[in-house]
Scaffold this motif. Structure first.
Motif, PDB file in Angstrom:
ATOM      1  N   SER A 203       0.857  -1.191   0.000  1.00 23.75           N
ATOM      2  CA  SER A 203       0.000   0.000   0.000  1.00 23.75           C
ATOM      3  C   SER A 203       0.886   1.231   0.000  1.00 23.75           C
ATOM      4  O   SER A 203       2.045   1.188   0.422  1.00 23.75           O
TER       5      SER A 203
ATOM      6  N   GLU B  22      -3.804   0.536  -2.885  1.00 23.25           N
ATOM      7  CA  GLU B  22      -3.397  -0.783  -2.413  1.00 23.25           C
ATOM      8  C   GLU B  22      -3.130  -1.667  -3.622  1.00 23.25           C
ATOM      9  O   GLU B  22      -3.946  -1.720  -4.547  1.00 23.25           O
TER      10      GLU B  22
ATOM     11  N   MET C 266      -2.861  -6.024   6.591  1.00 16.17           N
ATOM     12  CA  MET C 266      -2.332  -4.872   7.319  1.00 16.17           C
ATOM     13  C   MET C 266      -1.568  -3.978   6.342  1.00 16.17           C
ATOM     14  O   MET C 266      -0.429  -4.284   5.981  1.00 16.17           O
TER      15      MET C 266
ATOM     16  N   HIS D  57       0.856   1.637   6.408  1.00 20.58           N
ATOM     17  CA  HIS D  57       0.735   2.671   7.432  1.00 20.58           C
ATOM     18  C   HIS D  57       0.190   2.132   8.744  1.00 20.58           C
ATOM     19  O   HIS D  57       0.423   2.715   9.806  1.00 20.58           O
ATOM     20  N   GLU D  58      -0.531   1.016   8.708  1.00 21.84           N
ATOM     21  CA  GLU D  58      -1.069   0.446   9.941  1.00 21.84           C
ATOM     22  C   GLU D  58       0.009  -0.253  10.763  1.00 21.84           C
ATOM     23  O   GLU D  58      -0.127  -0.402  11.984  1.00 21.84           O
TER      24      GLU D  58
ATOM     25  N   ILE E 210       1.301   1.612  13.779  1.00 21.41           N
ATOM     26  CA  ILE E 210       0.481   1.809  14.982  1.00 21.41           C
ATOM     27  C   ILE E 210      -0.190   0.532  15.489  1.00 21.41           C
ATOM     28  O   ILE E 210      -0.556   0.470  16.665  1.00 21.41           O
ATOM     29  N   ASN E 211      -0.346  -0.490  14.621  1.00 19.88           N
ATOM     30  CA  ASN E 211      -1.165  -1.634  15.003  1.00 19.88           C
ATOM     31  C   ASN E 211      -0.461  -2.984  14.931  1.00 19.88           C
ATOM     32  O   ASN E 211      -1.105  -4.017  15.129  1.00 19.88           O
TER      33      ASN E 211
END
Length: 248
Positions: A9, A30, A49, A52-53, A56-57
């Motif tokens: 992405s 994506e 995922m 950018h996620e 943070i995740n």
């Protein structure tokens, strides 16, 4: 089969200039949508995922990763895993995501790395996976520089191990690719398919885990339209994931 698919992405930021005046616009894209749709149709449980996620995740414990049968990393640099927001901006200690993936793999989890501009070493060496914690786990050796090989004329892979399980029900009529990452297979790894004399599909083991590398792209631009339309596209990825999926 339960898979964690990471990357593929990007955000694009554009400047539009019309004479004296200019303005900006941006968009989010994506690249793995077609592949993920193919896997979902084959009843694969996919957790996607985007890049950018990860900041943070991304899971912070081995227990969270152990729910997956394999982890796929595609076109995303090692820095994204090593510089989560809490550390880069908040100056907090956080679990090292690459150490977690390495431990997950050595304990029996599957790991697949797919090529691209930020995979392996990538453009200008910015992927930098050669200097990462995962370099030991991968079945390939990376060069210490930009490893892209651009093939605008198109280049066809060549099967090396015709009877390998990865190639079950796969057509030998390979489509063209428009580029790849140049790597070397490790001594005990198996090069199943080559491209331009270099590895395209390599498989191996890392302690209890099984690992694989696909050194071109699963999507454009290196993954040509002919590749996405190839009759064996879905079957190839299913075979690779089944081959590396978690061992009990």
């Amino acid at each position: 089969m339960k898979i964690l698919f990471i990357g593929e992405s990007w955000h694009i930021h554009m400047i539009h200039t019309k004479g004296y005046d200019s303005f900006t616009s941006s968009r989010y894209e994506e690249g793995a949508t077609f592949l993920l749709d193919c896997l979902k149709k084959a009843a694969i449980d996919i957790t996607y995922m985007p890049a950018h996620e990860v900041l943070i995740n991304f899971p912070t414990s081995l227990q969270e990763l152990n729910q997956y049968d394999a982890i796929v990393i595609s076109d995303i640099g090692s820095n994204t895993f090593l510089l989560p927001n809490n550390t880069f901006y908040g100056l907090e200690k956080t679990p090292n995501a690459l150490n977690l993936i390495k431990e997950y793999t050595q304990n029996g989890g599957g790991l697949l790395m797919i090529g691209g501009y930020l995979t392996f070493m990538g453009i200008e060496g910015k992927g930098n996976w050669r200097n990462s914690q995962l370099a030991d786990a991968l079945p390939i050796e990376m060069f210490p520089h930009d490893d892209r090989v651009e093939c605008p004329e198109g280049i066809r892979p060549k099967t090396v191990l015709n009877n390998h399980t990865l190639l079950k029900n796969i057509s030998d009529n390979w489509p063209i690719f428009l580029g790849y990452n140049k790597v070397m297979a490790k001594q005990k790894a198996e090069t199943v398919v080559e491209i331009n004399g270099d590895p395209l599909i390599v498989v191996g083991k890392y302690q209890k885990g099984r690992v694989a590398c696909f050194t071109s792209d699963c999507a454009p631009h290196w993954g040509s339209p002919q590749f996405l339309q190839w009759e064996s596209y879905s079957q190839l990825w299913l075979n690779i994931l089944q081959a590396i999926s978690k061992t009990e």
